[in-house]
Design a protein around this motif. Structure first.
Motif, PDB file in Angstrom:
ATOM      1  N   LEU A   1       0.804  -1.223   0.000  1.00 10.30           N
ATOM      2  CA  LEU A   1       0.000   0.000   0.000  1.00 10.30           C
ATOM      3  C   LEU A   1       0.834   1.270   0.000  1.00 10.30           C
ATOM      4  N   VAL A   2       1.902   1.285   0.802  1.00 10.73           N
ATOM      5  CA  VAL A   2       2.686   2.510   0.953  1.00 10.73           C
ATOM      6  C   VAL A   2       3.773   2.609  -0.113  1.00 10.73           C
ATOM      7  N   TRP A   3       4.503   1.506  -0.296  1.00  8.37           N
ATOM      8  CA  TRP A   3       5.607   1.531  -1.265  1.00  8.37           C
ATOM      9  C   TRP A   3       5.183   1.120  -2.667  1.00  8.37           C
ATOM     10  N   LYS A   4       4.019   0.456  -2.783  1.00 11.28           N
ATOM     11  CA  LYS A   4       3.538  -0.061  -4.080  1.00 11.28           C
ATOM     12  C   LYS A   4       4.552  -1.011  -4.704  1.00 11.28           C
ATOM     13  N   SER A   5       5.164  -1.858  -3.863  1.00  6.81           N
ATOM     14  CA  SER A   5       6.152  -2.823  -4.345  1.00  6.81           C
ATOM     15  C   SER A   5       5.464  -3.931  -5.132  1.00  6.81           C
ATOM     16  N   HIS A   6       6.232  -4.588  -6.011  1.00  8.68           N
ATOM     17  CA  HIS A   6       5.700  -5.711  -6.774  1.00  8.68           C
ATOM     18  C   HIS A   6       5.432  -6.873  -5.828  1.00  8.68           C
TER      19      HIS A   6
END
Length: 724
Positions: free
Chosen positions: A397-402
């Motif tokens: 949610l915060v970093w939008k990592s894969h």
């Protein structure tokens, strides 16, 4: 008047629209308050200075763990050299995977504007998804400079995760329970860790004096701990500068002694850097012995959570520099050197650290070890597991990592932490139950407090009074308006609290000016003082009713010398002054005022939103047979031009003079005292929790009147009972 059957649906919808128009959120005020917040930039010299200072605060536990790790790994002695090599290999890769890779390079980035710890992660999640169990947030709060959040594309993985978390209340409760478990476990372990670390360091006295009584060692440890806790009130900065040189000397000492022992005793221990010896270790020792020994090896990462929890004192880069350049290499040398000594002196495993120190520097090393142990504190494998689980939604949610990267980190962390967790379970009957009992006690306290607080808020929400009903009473509110200002405190940011209707229906008079004060706590670490207060007028001017929202973060402290009443009055006067100025400015301008809408005015510090009675062209009210206020039909539609100056009924000086006269007449603070009790048909556990535990905690906590320095002679409590 139209019949009730024909107009019931229209009236109900109109009532809702009227109430929204009369008591709208402060969107424009909040957006204009936002200043140009920027993260602090640090020079290279200052960064190195902070990295040095962090040694004296953050790394005490990690640094002193070589005092007792090998003894707890092999409590019954060492039989084979390969066991030492395997244990050393486990220590090396545990330090590499958990403190270095997971925490230093990943978790430290998940900070809340420089704040670390379990609650910082939870506050981040609460800002990015509607998972707070007390739904008192509004989009106006998002304009705070400390309220950073992300937006998501439709049908993205992050958006789906967000919707999944928000879908059901049980998911929010499970997340809250997970956060409380991590926090309470850290507290439970943190209570014991200083004593264990200092006692281990003090045990070095017996190495040179084997006949000394253990009671003497305990007495020395107690004296040291008393001195430690008597110094902590000086604050992190002074304590950090005091112990940073000692901890730096400690790391240099253990690293140098470790390198010397590798050269002096057995350099073959360096093969432990090959991870294949981990597999051989488990294969040789069997399931029972290997799992039991993991509990001792886990002590090598005790204090890792402090890297994150103490982040509020230092920037991320400072902790990263200190750990990678000093702490990590010195720890590797220390453990490797101890392993080399133990291979040559298997009978010294219980005091391997002190025995491995050359005689010439033994006593200086003992003093430094004791000083370093004083700094040692907080964390266990349960906290690490909680952090691992919380990092999944943080990364999505915060970093939008894969999602592949998220799963990889999650699986690698669990592969290391779950075995250690299971190993710790085997030691519950060996004293491990003590921190668990402490943690459970704190968990029960926190959960009962939160449960009853949520129920109180729900009661306030469900019993609030419609603003339209208040306005239907007329400018006098159906009472005598006496000179003075009345502050009515409520947890609601909109609507009229139940205590106010209870007040005006039981007393014959009310103050000339009424201000609803909402003290709200947000999932941010702080609210800048210049953004703390939002003020707006409620209803027409002749009602003299206002709302003030005071916003605080979870680290904001109510100072004893803070004059809360004066701050509220200053905000009110500034609001009135700016409102009148904006109205005067608008006198010469015609503009379109859409039907059932409001217009706002504000400046960069205090914001004044003027809510007009737009339900009809002349502000007339009509009443239905049910005494609900509905808008009369207006011949003028939204596209018509209205003269904004028709709103203005007083000049700037008239309004300010009136408010000042009311202030001089006296100020009264009206606080609701809601007593929460369990219903008679409730179970025994609920009755104990609500009627006794929560009631006791309420009596022990400071009241709002104390926190806001409300003079006793200006205080009026309105009591009410709520059964849950």
């Amino acid at each position: 008047m139209a019949s009730l059957s024909e107009s019931e649906g229209t009236n109900r919808g109109s009532m809702w629209e009227l109430d929204q128009n009369l008591d709208q959120p402060m969107d424009e005020e909040a957006s204009r308050l936002k200043n140009m917040y920027r993260e602090k930039k640090f020079s290279a010299v200052l960064l190195l200075r902070l990295a040095f200072q962090s040694l004296g605060v953050v790394f005490g536990d990690l640094g002193t763990s070589p005092l007792y790790v090998f003894y707890n790994t092999f409590p019954h002695g060492v039989e084979d050299d390969e066991d030492v090599i395997g244990a050393l290999s486990l220590i090396i890769y545990t330090l590499t995977l958990i403190p270095l890779l997971k925490y230093v390079f990943v978790v430290l980035r998940a900070n809340d504007n420089g704040q670390g710890g379990t609650f910082a992660l939870y506050s981040l999640l609460c800002r990015h998804a509607k998972i707070s169990t007390i739904p008192n947030q509004h989009k106006t709060d998002e304009d705070l400079t400390t309220y950073s959040r992300q937006t998501y594309e439709e049908n993205s993985v992050a958006e789906k995760i967000k919707r999944w978390l928000e879908a059901h209340a049980y998911k929010r409760n499970c997340l809250l329970i997970l956060v409380l478990i991590g926090t309470c476990t850290a507290i439970g372990d943190g209570i014991l860790t200083p004593a264990i670390s200092v006692l281990s360091a003090s045990g070095g006295i017996k190495v040179q004096n084997p006949k000394m009584s253990t009671d003497v060692v305990v007495l020395v440890a107690v004296i040291i701990l008393i001195g430690l806790f008597s110094m902590q009130h000086y604050g992190t900065d002074k304590v950090g500068w005091l112990f940073a040189p000692l901890v730096l000397l400690w790391f240099i000492l253990i690293g140098s002694v470790g390198a010397l022992n590798i050269h002096k005793y057995d350099s073959s221990v360096l093969k432990a850097y090959n991870p294949v010896y981990i597999y051989r270790y488990f294969q040789r020792r069997g399931n029972s012995d290997s799992w039991t020994s993991l509990g001792g090896i886990m002590l090598s990462i005790t204090g890792t959570e402090a890297l994150f929890a103490d982040l509020c004192h230092f920037p991320v880069l400072a902790i990263q520099i200190a750990f990678t350049l000093i702490v990590f290499p010195c720890l590797l040398l220390a453990y490797t050197g101890q392993a080399a000594y133990i291979i040559s002196h298997k009978d010294h495993v219980s005091d391997a650290f002190y025995h491995s120190i050359p005689d010439a520097i033994y006593w200086p090393a003992f003093v430094i070890a004791t000083a370093a142990a004083i700094v040692a504190r907080t964390a266990v494998v349960i906290v690490m597991l909680v952090t691992t689980f919380l990092m999944v939604p943080i990364m999505l949610l915060v970093w939008k990592s894969h999602w592949i990267l998220v799963i990889t980190l999650f699986v690698l962390s669990l592969m290391v932490e779950i075995p250690y967790f299971l190993a710790c379970i085997l030691k519950i009957d060996q004293g491990g139950w003590v921190p668990l009992v402490i943690a459970t006690s704190f968990f029960v306290i926190m959960y009962v407090w939160h449960f009853c607080t949520v129920k109180r808020y729900e009661f306030e929400m469900h019993s609030k009074v419609s603003m339209a009903w208040i306005l239907g009473l007329g400018p006098s509110l159906g009472l005598v308006r006496v000179p003075g200002i009345g502050f009515v405190y409520t947890e609601l940011a909109s609507g009229v609290p139940h205590i106010f209707s209870h007040f005006i229906t039981n007393l014959p008079a009310i103050h000339s000016v009424v201000i609803f004060v909402c003290v709200k706590y947000l999932p941010v670490y702080t609210v800048p003082i210049e953004e703390r207060f939002l003020v707006r007028r409620i209803g027409p001017k002749n009602f003299h009713m206002f709302r003030c929202v005071a916003r605080y973060g979870y680290k904001d402290v109510h100072k004893k010398d803070e004059d809360f009443e004066k701050m509220l009055l200053d905000c009110l006067l500034s609001f009135a002054r700016l409102e009148s100025m904006m109205e005067s400015y608008s006198d010469s301008d015609d503009f379109s005022l859409p039907e059932q809408k409001t217009e706002g005015s504000m400046n960069n510090t205090f914001l004044a939103e003027k809510t007009s009675n737009t339900m009809c062209s002349n502000g007339a009210l009509s009443y239905s047979s049910q005494d609900s206020i509905v808008p009369a039909q207006s011949p003028i539609r939204g596209g018509s031009l209205l003269r904004y100056s028709s709103w203005t009924s007083q000049t700037v000086s008239d309004e300010l003079d009136f408010l000042n006269r009311c202030k001089d007449a006296g100020v009264v603070h009206i606080l609701g005292n809601t007593v929460v009790l369990a219903r008679r048909d409730s179970g025994i556990i609920k009755k104990i929790a609500v009627d006794y535990m929560y009631a006791f905690m309420r009596r022990m906590c400071r009241e709002n009147s104390v926190m806001f320095n409300v003079p006793h002679e200006s205080l009026l409590n309105v009591g009410q009972i709520y059964y849950i």
